[in-house]
Design an enzyme around this catalytic site. Structure first.
Site, PDB file in Angstrom:
ATOM      1  N   HIS A 194       0.855  -1.192   0.000  1.00 42.55           N
ATOM      2  CA  HIS A 194       0.000   0.000   0.000  1.00 42.55           C
ATOM      3  C   HIS A 194       0.890   1.240   0.000  1.00 42.55           C
ATOM      4  O   HIS A 194       1.794   1.363   0.816  1.00 42.55           O
ATOM      5  CB  HIS A 194      -0.894  -0.011   1.243  1.00 42.55           C
ATOM      6  N   LYS A 234      -0.196  10.358   1.884  1.00 39.12           N
ATOM      7  CA  LYS A 234       0.602   9.798   0.795  1.00 39.12           C
ATOM      8  C   LYS A 234       0.151  10.329  -0.563  1.00 39.12           C
ATOM      9  O   LYS A 234       0.976  10.789  -1.357  1.00 39.12           O
ATOM     10  CB  LYS A 234       0.503   8.266   0.791  1.00 39.12           C
ATOM     11  N   ARG A 259      13.248  -3.495   4.137  1.00 41.40           N
ATOM     12  CA  ARG A 259      13.394  -4.589   3.175  1.00 41.40           C
ATOM     13  C   ARG A 259      12.138  -4.711   2.327  1.00 41.40           C
ATOM     14  O   ARG A 259      11.028  -4.746   2.852  1.00 41.40           O
ATOM     15  CB  ARG A 259      13.691  -5.885   3.901  1.00 41.40           C
ATOM     16  N   ASP A 303      -2.217   3.688  -4.185  1.00 39.52           N
ATOM     17  CA  ASP A 303      -2.971   2.729  -3.393  1.00 39.52           C
ATOM     18  C   ASP A 303      -2.306   1.350  -3.380  1.00 39.52           C
ATOM     19  O   ASP A 303      -1.655   1.003  -2.414  1.00 39.52           O
ATOM     20  CB  ASP A 303      -4.429   2.651  -3.837  1.00 39.52           C
TER      21      ASP A 303
END
Length: 169
Positions: free
Chosen positions: A7, A28, A114, A46
């Protein structure tokens, strides 16, 4: 081939793929819109599909989301229509991860995160909306590092030399 989904928002800032992560409502998509308005390129909002290509983590959007950026103010932006088809890329390698959180000091190495068993630098910004210029600076610093230049180290060296000169006088 390793694959997963995450996401976030993926934007290419200059030639640097920046994955913007964070919880729902953290800004975001708004940061993505700010970066688009500053001339950067959109890959996905998204859901971002991640895969390994040539040992690099690449991100791309999913078909259902296409060229759309959904904002919490209730607006959905068709990126290609509003910014032109050149503002959209199908995919790009991810070089940096940006998330909301306490800002780092200028000389601290960023922690790493990571993705698909690859380690990437993760930078934290106090707030995501309004931070487009900080993301641009992060991308430029990453590009500089790829060519062997480190502004933080240059500044630290200059400051150390100045202190050394002052102590010797």
């Amino acid at each position: 081939m390793s694959e997963t989904s995450i996401h976030g928002v993926l934007i290419q800032v200059q030639a640097c793929g920046v994955l913007i992560t964070g919880p729902a409502g953290s800004g975001k998509s708004q940061l993505g819109l700010e970066l688009l308005s500053r001339g950067h390129r959109f890959i996905a909002d998204d859901v971002i599909d991640l895969s390994l290509r040539d040992e690099l983590v690449h991100g791309q959007g999913v078909d259902e989301s296409g060229d759309y950026l959904a904002l919490r103010c209730g607006v959905v932006v068709n990126v290609a229509r509003q910014f032109g088809p050149q503002a959209v890329l199908a995919h790009c390698p991810i070089a940096l991860v940006v998330s909301p959180g306490p800002a780092l000091t200028p000389f601290a190495a960023p922690p790493r995160t990571r993705l698909l068993e690859r380690s990437l630098p993760q930078h934290f910004l106090h707030t995501l909306p309004g931070s487009a210029i900080c993301v641009e600076a992060l991308a430029q610093a990453w590009l500089d590092a790829q060519s062997g230049y480190n502004a933080a180290q240059e500044l630290a060296d200059r400051q150390a030399a100045r202190l050394s000169d002052a102590q010797g006088a």
